[in-house]
Motif scaffolding. Structure first.
Motif, PDB file in Angstrom:
ATOM      1  N   GLY A   1      11.303  -5.869  -7.784  1.00 53.31           N
ATOM      2  CA  GLY A   1      11.862  -6.857  -8.701  1.00 53.31           C
ATOM      3  C   GLY A   1      13.324  -7.135  -8.460  1.00 53.31           C
ATOM      4  O   GLY A   1      13.934  -7.901  -9.180  1.00 53.31           O
ATOM      5  N   LYS A   2      13.920  -6.514  -7.451  1.00 53.02           N
ATOM      6  CA  LYS A   2      15.347  -6.719  -7.201  1.00 53.02           C
ATOM      7  C   LYS A   2      15.545  -7.607  -5.981  1.00 53.02           C
ATOM      8  O   LYS A   2      14.671  -7.705  -5.123  1.00 53.02           O
ATOM      9  CB  LYS A   2      16.016  -5.365  -6.973  1.00 53.02           C
ATOM     10  CG  LYS A   2      15.682  -4.413  -8.095  1.00 53.02           C
ATOM     11  CD  LYS A   2      16.760  -3.438  -8.373  1.00 53.02           C
ATOM     12  CE  LYS A   2      16.456  -2.764  -9.689  1.00 53.02           C
ATOM     13  NZ  LYS A   2      17.374  -1.700 -10.009  1.00 53.02           N
ATOM     14  N   ALA A   3      16.711  -8.229  -5.941  1.00 51.43           N
ATOM     15  CA  ALA A   3      16.987  -9.156  -4.845  1.00 51.43           C
ATOM     16  C   ALA A   3      17.162  -8.391  -3.542  1.00 51.43           C
ATOM     17  O   ALA A   3      17.662  -7.267  -3.516  1.00 51.43           O
ATOM     18  CB  ALA A   3      18.252  -9.950  -5.158  1.00 51.43           C
ATOM     19  N   ARG A   4      16.703  -8.979  -2.461  1.00 47.67           N
ATOM     20  CA  ARG A   4      16.961  -8.396  -1.139  1.00 47.67           C
ATOM     21  C   ARG A   4      17.162  -9.538  -0.146  1.00 47.67           C
ATOM     22  O   ARG A   4      16.813 -10.688  -0.430  1.00 47.67           O
ATOM     23  CB  ARG A   4      15.817  -7.485  -0.700  1.00 47.67           C
ATOM     24  CG  ARG A   4      14.517  -8.189  -0.566  1.00 47.67           C
ATOM     25  CD  ARG A   4      13.419  -7.234  -0.173  1.00 47.67           C
ATOM     26  NE  ARG A   4      12.145  -7.920  -0.187  1.00 47.67           N
ATOM     27  CZ  ARG A   4      11.713  -8.717   0.773  1.00 47.67           C
ATOM     28  NH1 ARG A   4      12.454  -8.929   1.851  1.00 47.67           N
ATOM     29  NH2 ARG A   4      10.554  -9.338   0.677  1.00 47.67           N
ATOM     30  N   VAL A   5      17.704  -9.198   0.994  1.00 45.69           N
ATOM     31  CA  VAL A   5      17.988 -10.217   1.999  1.00 45.69           C
ATOM     32  C   VAL A   5      16.729 -10.441   2.824  1.00 45.69           C
ATOM     33  O   VAL A   5      16.181  -9.498   3.398  1.00 45.69           O
ATOM     34  CB  VAL A   5      19.141  -9.770   2.907  1.00 45.69           C
ATOM     35  CG1 VAL A   5      19.489 -10.853   3.897  1.00 45.69           C
ATOM     36  CG2 VAL A   5      20.349  -9.415   2.067  1.00 45.69           C
ATOM     37  N   ALA A   6      16.247 -11.684   2.870  1.00 52.10           N
ATOM     38  CA  ALA A   6      15.035 -11.966   3.625  1.00 52.10           C
ATOM     39  C   ALA A   6      15.350 -12.626   4.960  1.00 52.10           C
ATOM     40  O   ALA A   6      14.763 -12.297   5.976  1.00 52.10           O
ATOM     41  CB  ALA A   6      14.117 -12.865   2.804  1.00 52.10           C
ATOM     42  N   ARG A   7      16.283 -13.574   4.968  1.00 50.65           N
ATOM     43  CA  ARG A   7      16.588 -14.297   6.210  1.00 50.65           C
ATOM     44  C   ARG A   7      18.094 -14.380   6.386  1.00 50.65           C
ATOM     45  O   ARG A   7      18.721 -15.387   6.066  1.00 50.65           O
ATOM     46  CB  ARG A   7      15.972 -15.700   6.143  1.00 50.65           C
ATOM     47  CG  ARG A   7      14.468 -15.678   5.904  1.00 50.65           C
ATOM     48  CD  ARG A   7      13.871 -17.023   6.111  1.00 50.65           C
ATOM     49  NE  ARG A   7      14.461 -18.015   5.199  1.00 50.65           N
ATOM     50  CZ  ARG A   7      14.348 -19.312   5.387  1.00 50.65           C
ATOM     51  NH1 ARG A   7      13.706 -19.785   6.434  1.00 50.65           N
ATOM     52  NH2 ARG A   7      14.891 -20.156   4.529  1.00 50.65           N
ATOM     53  N   LEU A   8      18.645 -13.305   6.878  1.00 44.72           N
ATOM     54  CA  LEU A   8      20.104 -13.192   6.985  1.00 44.72           C
ATOM     55  C   LEU A   8      20.694 -14.275   7.886  1.00 44.72           C
ATOM     56  O   LEU A   8      21.789 -14.785   7.648  1.00 44.72           O
ATOM     57  CB  LEU A   8      20.460 -11.802   7.518  1.00 44.72           C
ATOM     58  CG  LEU A   8      21.946 -11.485   7.648  1.00 44.72           C
ATOM     59  CD1 LEU A   8      22.629 -11.553   6.299  1.00 44.72           C
ATOM     60  CD2 LEU A   8      22.148 -10.114   8.253  1.00 44.72           C
ATOM     61  N   ASP A   9      19.952 -14.657   8.932  1.00 41.78           N
ATOM     62  CA  ASP A   9      20.490 -15.606   9.909  1.00 41.78           C
ATOM     63  C   ASP A   9      20.717 -17.002   9.331  1.00 41.78           C
ATOM     64  O   ASP A   9      21.434 -17.807   9.916  1.00 41.78           O
ATOM     65  CB  ASP A   9      19.539 -15.715  11.114  1.00 41.78           C
ATOM     66  CG  ASP A   9      19.479 -14.408  11.870  1.00 41.78           C
ATOM     67  OD1 ASP A   9      20.409 -13.599  11.677  1.00 41.78           O
ATOM     68  OD2 ASP A   9      18.519 -14.182  12.621  1.00 41.78           O
ATOM     69  N   GLU A  10      20.084 -17.293   8.188  1.00 45.72           N
ATOM     70  CA  GLU A  10      20.215 -18.626   7.608  1.00 45.72           C
ATOM     71  C   GLU A  10      21.445 -18.756   6.721  1.00 45.72           C
ATOM     72  O   GLU A  10      21.777 -19.846   6.267  1.00 45.72           O
ATOM     73  CB  GLU A  10      18.971 -18.959   6.779  1.00 45.72           C
ATOM     74  CG  GLU A  10      17.690 -19.017   7.584  1.00 45.72           C
ATOM     75  CD  GLU A  10      17.679 -20.215   8.534  1.00 45.72           C
ATOM     76  OE1 GLU A  10      17.952 -21.323   8.041  1.00 45.72           O
ATOM     77  OE2 GLU A  10      17.431 -20.036   9.728  1.00 45.72           O
TER      78      GLU A  10
END
Lengths: 302, 89
Positions: free
Chosen positions: B39-48
């Protein structure tokens, strides 16, 4: 864009329990960030700032920041702030109040602080409801909104904080929202910097108490509502009356350059203390008074 | 409008501070972030990431740090007790 969060961490009291007590997605955290960023942008040191907060969710903000802080009684944040400013005009005194604090129980303090034009910055965090006490309707709940105490819709009209403060004579009146954060930073910084009484109304979402009863199920929905309905003042003025609906103008409403009360008081002090002005002799105690006090002194203890 | 350079940043999310409100995930213009299983935010597509700073400013819990690539945590920049901060090497 870097360093914003690290900067905020420098100004927090880390011995208080973090993460803070606000609900997930509450706008109060964003206001706290905006306040810290604007104080940093003005280059004020931690000792030059005094934060005075009342009771309510917003009152917790004072506990988290590492300035001089006072957590006062309900609705009386502005009265404490008035005293602090008069005693030490060099301090930048900022009050943080909720809508219940500023408009209901402290309504009279607000209009009189505005009338006096005391050099205090008032941040009014308007979330349209009494969030902390369980979601009762407040003086700023919009007409027709459902709350815990108005299950069939609020019948009374809401206060317009901006118009009220402007009519009461505040030097600066601004309205910002927690979605338009860059503008909010700018408005808060201007309000702190300028002389006299400056008020910033900040639209913040309370999805826990207000949103869930009014078709905004999550914090994100509330932020979408703010994004849609808070429009810059110039744009709002250009809109035809019929299209305005529940839209709210944000931006600068009043900006006057009147001197604050503490400035006038300082000038009065300087005028009365000027050299060459005849000074009255300190009063000598009268003969009768002197005798009385001598009698008291000579009385033997029983 | 010129296109902003992508992938110039490092993003740190403090899981202890994040409450998972989803504001950053919903409004990120480049859709970099996502909500994880916890339920917590995480980085999915750092390159964008275009380094717009929206998530940093709008995180109510001060849980997201966006930094230029390779930059270290700087010394505290706030003025304490009237003194100006000194750069520590």
């Amino acid at each position: 864009m870097a360093d914003i969060t690290e900067l905020i961490h420098d100004y927090l009291r880390h011995n208080k329990k973090f993460p803070h007590v606000f609900c997930a997605g509450c706008g109060h955290g964003i206001v706290l960030g905006a306040l810290i960023r604007s104080i940093h942008a003005l280059g004020l040191s931690k000792d030059e700032v005094c934060i005075v907060a009342g009771i309510g969710c917003s009152g917790r903000i004072a506990a988290y920041v590492d300035f001089n802080t006072v957590h006062t009684t309900h609705g009386r944040a502005l009265t404490f702030a008035t005293g602090i400013k008069m005693a030490n005009p060099k301090l930048k005194v900022i009050t943080i109040m909720g809508d219940g604090d500023a408009m209901s129980i402290g309504g009279n303090h607000l209009i009189h602080a505005a009338r006096r034009n005391i050099g205090v910055t008032a941040l009014v965090l308007n979330n349209n409801i009494y969030g902390m006490t369980g979601g009762q309707c407040s003086a700023t709940t919009p007409q027709g909104a459902t709350t815990q105490t108005t299950p069939f819709g609020q019948m009374e009209k809401a206060f317009d904080i901006v118009t009220l403060a402007a009519a009461a004579g505040a030097n600066g009146v601004y309205r910002g929202s927690t979605f338009h954060v860059n503008m909010l930073d700018r408005l808060v910084a201007t309000a702190i910097e300028r002389p006299g009484f400056n008020l910033v109304e900040i639209i913040t979402p309370c999805h826990t108490q207000y949103g869930r009863k009014n078709k905004y199920k999550s914090a994100v929905d509330m932020f979408k509502w703010i994004k849609k309905n808070c429009v810059p003042k110039e744009k709002f003025d250009a809109l035809p009356e019929a299209d305005r609906g529940e839209k709210m103008p944000i931006g600068t409403f009043v900006e006057k350059d009147h001197k604050g009360l503490e400035q006038l008081y300082g000038e009065l002090q300087a005028r009365l203390n000027r050299p060459g002005r005849p000074v009255a002799e300190p009063e000598q105690p009268s003969a009768q008074h002197a005798e009385e006090s001598r009698n008291i002194m000579n009385k033997e203890p029983k | 409008m010129t296109k902003k350079a992508k992938g110039q940043t490092e993003i740190t999310i403090y899981p202890d501070w994040c409450k998972g409100c989803g504001i950053c995930v919903e409004f990120c213009p480049a859709k970099v972030l996502a909500l994880g299983r916890d339920g917590k935010a995480r980085v999915a597509r750092l390159d964008e990431c275009i380094n717009c700073g929206f998530c940093e400013r709008h995180c109510p819990d001060f849980a997201i740090v966006v930094r230029g690539k390779g930059r270290k945590r700087r010394a505290p920049a706030c003025a304490e007790n009237g003194e100006t901060p000194v750069d520590k090497e």
